[in-house]
Design a protein around this motif. Structure first.
Motif, PDB file in Angstrom:
ATOM      1  N   SER A  50     100.861  59.826  49.610  1.00 22.43           N
ATOM      2  CA  SER A  50     100.839  59.762  51.077  1.00 22.43           C
ATOM      3  C   SER A  50     100.220  61.016  51.672  1.00 22.43           C
ATOM      4  O   SER A  50      99.554  60.959  52.709  1.00 22.43           O
ATOM      5  CB  SER A  50     102.254  59.570  51.623  1.00 22.43           C
ATOM      6  OG  SER A  50     102.774  58.332  51.208  1.00 22.43           O
ATOM      7  N   GLN A  92     102.528  54.340  55.530  1.00 23.51           N
ATOM      8  CA  GLN A  92     103.717  53.855  54.829  1.00 23.51           C
ATOM      9  C   GLN A  92     104.787  53.436  55.835  1.00 23.51           C
ATOM     10  O   GLN A  92     105.445  52.437  55.661  1.00 23.51           O
ATOM     11  CB  GLN A  92     104.241  54.966  53.914  1.00 23.51           C
ATOM     12  CG  GLN A  92     105.236  54.500  52.879  1.00 23.51           C
ATOM     13  CD  GLN A  92     105.452  55.545  51.785  1.00 23.51           C
ATOM     14  OE1 GLN A  92     104.869  56.622  51.804  1.00 23.51           O
ATOM     15  NE2 GLN A  92     106.285  55.212  50.827  1.00 23.51           N
ATOM     16  N   ASP A 172      98.871  52.305  52.648  1.00 29.14           N
ATOM     17  CA  ASP A 172      99.909  53.031  51.920  1.00 29.14           C
ATOM     18  C   ASP A 172     101.133  52.129  51.753  1.00 29.14           C
ATOM     19  O   ASP A 172     101.869  51.909  52.705  1.00 29.14           O
ATOM     20  CB  ASP A 172     100.267  54.315  52.684  1.00 29.14           C
ATOM     21  CG  ASP A 172     101.050  55.299  51.828  1.00 29.14           C
ATOM     22  OD1 ASP A 172     101.463  54.911  50.715  1.00 29.14           O
ATOM     23  OD2 ASP A 172     101.238  56.446  52.271  1.00 29.14           O
ATOM     24  N   GLU A 173     101.319  51.629  50.567  1.00 26.93           N
ATOM     25  CA  GLU A 173     102.428  50.708  50.256  1.00 26.93           C
ATOM     26  C   GLU A 173     102.603  49.601  51.295  1.00 26.93           C
ATOM     27  O   GLU A 173     103.678  49.435  51.869  1.00 26.93           O
ATOM     28  CB  GLU A 173     103.742  51.483  50.096  1.00 26.93           C
ATOM     29  CG  GLU A 173     103.699  52.398  48.888  1.00 26.93           C
ATOM     30  CD  GLU A 173     105.065  52.934  48.511  1.00 26.93           C
ATOM     31  OE1 GLU A 173     106.040  52.166  48.585  1.00 26.93           O
ATOM     32  OE2 GLU A 173     105.152  54.104  48.118  1.00 26.93           O
ATOM     33  N   GLY A 404     108.257  58.927  50.861  1.00 31.24           N
ATOM     34  CA  GLY A 404     108.934  57.672  51.188  1.00 31.24           C
ATOM     35  C   GLY A 404     109.920  57.235  50.114  1.00 31.24           C
ATOM     36  O   GLY A 404     111.080  56.943  50.385  1.00 31.24           O
TER      37      GLY A 404
HETATM   38 MG   LIG Z   1     104.238  57.776  50.032  1.00 35.43          MG
END
Ligand SMILES: [Mg+2]
Ligand SMILES: Nc1ncnc2c1ncn2[C@@H]1O[C@H](COP(=O)(O)OP(=O)(O)OP(=O)(O)O)[C@@H](O)[C@H]1O
Lengths: 505, 368
Positions: A50, A92, A172-173, A404
């Motif tokens: 991230s 994220q 991001d995810e 995260g």
């Molecule tokens: Mg992350």
């Protein structure tokens, strides 16, 4: 897809470093993205993914290193300059304005203008409809963003990227909170973007997704790039080894346990329009999994059991005593713990330190030592951080500085450490990397063997199979199957969850 | 009220409440109708807020009149308007600030400073044009606002702290300059004093002008980028930064606008009351914040309109005047303003909860 070597990358990072105080989040990290590729970025929680994204997005200025767009060096002073260079980022955490309309969310900061520099609302609406239409999404552009489901929030973020006509799109995810259907839809978007010649940087902890849509992969470990190559010819074991830097011990499946006294019994629980007539028991020492598709009503059931949501009919008994409905504090007093699904929102006090957050739920236990509180808290948190392989600077840092996945671990630690009589965990490993997943599973099993009743909600069938002694399957708000340890197979669960075959409960 | 608490995740607090997995609803239902109906609900609630204030206003006037018929004398109505004009102007500026999750508590002091310094010009400079006096008041306000804005935006001190400090500092400067003296009506030109009193029937021209200003303000906030960006900043500061909004600049200018308007309001205050000492505009910030909040502007930013805030000001001015006419001591004014703030914020909170729930339901159907 191996001919990238001769082309010029649309975007590249060269030996970029970034530190936060003593934490080296990125160390000489490099990355090249090419036109028309979907590029996976993988690594353990806290590996720096991230942070790298935020460098690309102009949120962080790197301490060292260069960033090149089409071969030219660029310095992004603000997120606006990265955006103007054609880089769109889906973060994220969702970054929406709850009070503003979907269309405004999509165009904030770059609204189309008409005469007199006025915002062209009609054009905004039209362009949002234009990008959402092909996705098969029905989302009213004039609706406020407040109350959108995670999936729809993601759609708004995607619409931002699409209307930007970006040449690089970073995700991001994006799939962490999506159902299988929505993931499919997202993959369709990635494909479209690729065909348009954009480069997609895709971050995920689910390797099957990575293999499903990406052509190349970069693996990060401790802020460094350890591998960057085409996915063809790599196995998921290769990736895991690169991520973790060692061999993971084999996946040991545990023996089914019988369970002792009944700790939780749920009797004919009903909430109109959400779930109907749910009855089941969880005994001490066993792990019961609540499986089913996202949206089947599983989280709602456990939330009702814990007292966060109301229910219209039925009873919840803990150790034989009826639990008053709608009161989490009474549930906690009765020895029930719930690790919620959206942990960032419900599980953490962002400004407090890691140590305090871990200790939060165990306050009573730690408070016996009053004066020693802080020291005990630190030792206690240190212990749990080690068990969950938490990556942090100091235990006294605020939780908000964690990556995260590491925030997720703190919430887990907080509840695992509380030693409840009944622990309910909703999606225990969402956003958590592969190496720690195994550890979380082991902890859950260990907890159960020590006599705790454990109820797990999980959408990942392999996870269910690994930890559960018994599997309950829900579909469209009803319990449709109960499978013992032996009967529970991937096929049986999926069949029951999708309604291909009904098994009497 | 303070600017972006950076340690807080973007979805903390007032952020969108994700409802992943809340989806056992009947998938057969077409999603579009539901999203549309939830939107209608929202529109209704927003409209209800302004309609609601007007309704409360009408009921209040009716009750007050039945108790004391003198309440709707043209003279009395003029009084209400002359108060409301000043509050509404200040509320307009305050709204611009509050929308971005800030607050300007210094408006009363800025008004006082501007009222004295500008009206004193009439005795300092012979035959000074009235326009020049207004420009002077405006300039004083802009300067005060710029100081507030600079400290908040550049030094990143929470606006609550900054404007609480300048509330006292500007008042102290006022007291230093005025000393024991005052400007009295006899030193002011008749043309100046007649500005607030010339009227179309019971409605002063000034009220019409202020209504026009509020309408322009509403249009600017609704239809221009800087206006929309103020809403965005208040709605989610972290997301606003990521969207590339120049937050410092926007917040700085919102304070300048609020200050400038308070400066102008100071000149009007001088024209309205004629006697200006160092207590002009004392405690106005409470009434103004109350007007803004009662008018439906979220105290944590992101939503509300200047029209609502202006109506809120009208309501408060009416209430204050009614208390006076009914012979209730003005001692109670602040208490009533305070009670209204609490009432309005509780109401807002309740509406937001209901709304979120309603919108989620729409979203749930959609998600499947
Ligand atoms: Mg992350
Ligand atoms: N603002 C910050 N202040 C201090 N430390 C930070 C900050 N942001 C990130 N870090 C640290 O930098 C490291 C890398 O974090 P990053 O968020 O990039 O990880 P990640 O690879 O995205 O992990 P995950 O898979 O869990 O999302 C972590 O150790 C994190 O604690």
């Amino acid at each position: 897809m191996t001919g990238f070597g001769t082309m010029q990358p649309v975007l590249s990072l060269e030996e970029v470093s970034k530190s936060f105080g003593a934490v080296r989040a990125l160390e000489d990290a490099s990355l090249e993205l090419y036109r028309g590729e979907a590029h996976a970025l993988v690594g353990e929680n806290g590996a720096g993914k991230s942070t790298l994204v935020k460098v690309l997005a102009g949120v962080y200025r790197p301490d060292e290193g260069r960033l090149l767009v089409e071969g030219r060096e660029e310095v992004f002073a603000t997120p606006a300059s990265a955006r103007d260079a054609g880089i769109a980022v889906i973060y994220q955490e969702p970054t929406l304005f709850p009070d503003l309309s979907v269309a405004e969310n999509v165009f904030m900061g770059r609204q189309p203008l008409r005469s007199g520099r006025r915002v062209d609302k009609a054009a905004m609406r039209r362009r949002v409809e234009d990008v959402l239409g092909p996705l098969g999404v029905k989302l009213d552009p004039d609706r406020v963003a407040r109350g959108l489901s995670i999936a729809d929030q993601q759609i708004v973020e995607i619409a931002k990227a699409l209307t930007l006509d970006a040449r690089v799109i970073v995700m991001d995810e994006p799939t962490a909170a999506l159902s299988a259907y929505e993931v499919e839809r997202l993959f369709g978007v990635v494909e479209t973007l690729r065909n348009r010649g954009a480069a997609v940087l895709f971050i995920s902890h689910r390797l099957e997704e990575v293999f499903g849509i990406c052509q190349r992969v970069t693996v990060m470990r401790d802020g460094r790039r350890v591998l960057s190559q085409p996915l063809a010819g790599l196995s998921s074991d290769d990736l895991v080894r690169a991520m973790v830097g060692r061999e993971l011990e084999g996946r040991s499946s545990h023996q089914g346990a019988e369970g002792g006294k009944t700790v939780l019994s749920v009797e004919r629980l009903t909430r109109e329009g959400v779930f109907t007539d749910i009855s089941f028991e969880v005994r001490s020492g066993e792990i019961v999994a609540l499986a089913g598709l996202v949206g089947a009503g599983r989280s709602e059931v456990v939330r009702a059991v814990f007292g966060i949501d109301r229910y219209d009919a039925g009873r919840v008994l803990v150790a034989g005593k009826a639990l008053r409905k709608g009161s989490p504090s009474i549930a906690m007093a009765a020895g029930v713990g719930l690790v919620p699904e959206d942990r960032r929102l419900q599980g953490l006090v962002m400004e407090l330190s890691i140590a305090s957050n871990v200790g939060l739920a165990s306050l009573g236990r730690l408070a016996r030592f009053r004066l020693l509180r802080r020291a005990v808290e630190q030792r206690f948190a240190g212990e749990w951080s080690a068990r969950l392989r938490l990556k942090y600077g100091r235990l006294s840092d605020p939780v908000s500085t964690l990556s995260g996945g590491n925030q997720q671990k703190v919430v887990l630690a907080k509840w695992l450490s509380r030693e409840p009589r009944l622990l309910i965990v909703d999606e225990p490993t969402r956003g958590i990397d592969i190496a720690t997943k195994a550890e979380v599973h082991r902890l859950l099993v260990e907890l159960a063997r020590s006599g705790v009743a454990v109820l797990v909600v999980s959408s990942e069938t392999p996870e269910v199979l690994r930890v559960a002694d018994r599997v309950l399957v829900m579909r469209e708000g009803r319990l449709v199957a109960e499978l013992g340890h032996e009967e529970a197979t991937e096929h049986a669960i999926v069949a029951a969850a999708t309604g291909q075959r009904e098994v009497a409960a | 009220m303070s600017p972006a608490p950076s340690a807080t995740g973007p979805v903390q607090g007032r952020g969108p409440q994700p409802v992943e997995g809340h989806g056992a609803g009947n998938p057969g239902q077409p999603s579009s109708t539901l999203t549309w109906s939830s939107r209608r609900l929202l529109d209704a609630i927003l409209r209800v807020r302004e309609v609601g204030i007007v309704a409360v206003l009408v009921v209040f006037v009716a009750v007050a009149t039945s108790v004391q018929p003198r309440f709707i004398d043209p003279q009395n109505i003029k009084f209400v308007f002359s108060n409301a004009i000043i509050y509404a102007l200040l509320a307009l500026g305050e709204t611009v600030v509050v929308l971005s999750r800030n607050v300007d508590l210094s408006v009363g002091s800025v008004l006082g400073l501007s009222a004295y310094l500008s009206s004193d010009l009439f005795s300092q400079v012979h035959h000074i044009p009235i326009v020049a006096v207004f420009l002077a008041g405006l300039a004083i306000g802009l300067a005060c606002g710029a100081v507030n804005g600079a400290v908040v935006a550049v030094a990143r001190v929470p606006s609550l702290v900054v404007t609480l400090a300048t509330l006292y500092i500007y008042r102290a400067i006022d007291v230093l300059i005025v000393g024991g003296g005052m400007v009295v009506a006899s030193t002011l030109p008749g043309a100046f004093l007649s500005i607030p009193t010339s009227s179309l029937g019971p409605i002063p021209y000034l009220a019409i002008a202020v209504a026009g200003t509020v309408a322009v303000g509403a249009y600017v906030l609704a239809s221009f980028r800087p206006g929309r960006e103020l809403y965005a900043i208040g709605s989610n500061p972290d997301a606003a930064r990521l969207a590339g909004i120049p937050m410092g600049k926007r917040i700085f200018w919102s304070f300048v606008v609020s200050g400038g308007i308070a400066g102008l309001a100071g000149v009007l205050w001088a024209a309205t009351y004629g006697t200006i000492d160092s207590t002009a505009g004392l405690n106005y910030e409470l009434t103004v914040v109350a007007a803004v909040v009662v008018g439906g502007v979220n105290i944590f930013g992101g939503s509300g309109t200047v029209v609502g805030a202006a109506l809120g000001a009208l309501l408060l001015a009416t209430i204050n005047q009614a208390l006076y006419v009914l012979g209730i001591s003005s001692f109670w004014d602040p208490a009533i303003d305070g009670a209204l703030i609490v009432l309005a914020i509780s109401l807002d909170h309740w509406i937001t909860l209901r709304l979120t729930r309603a919108l989620r339901k729409g979203a749930v159907q959609h998600a499947t």
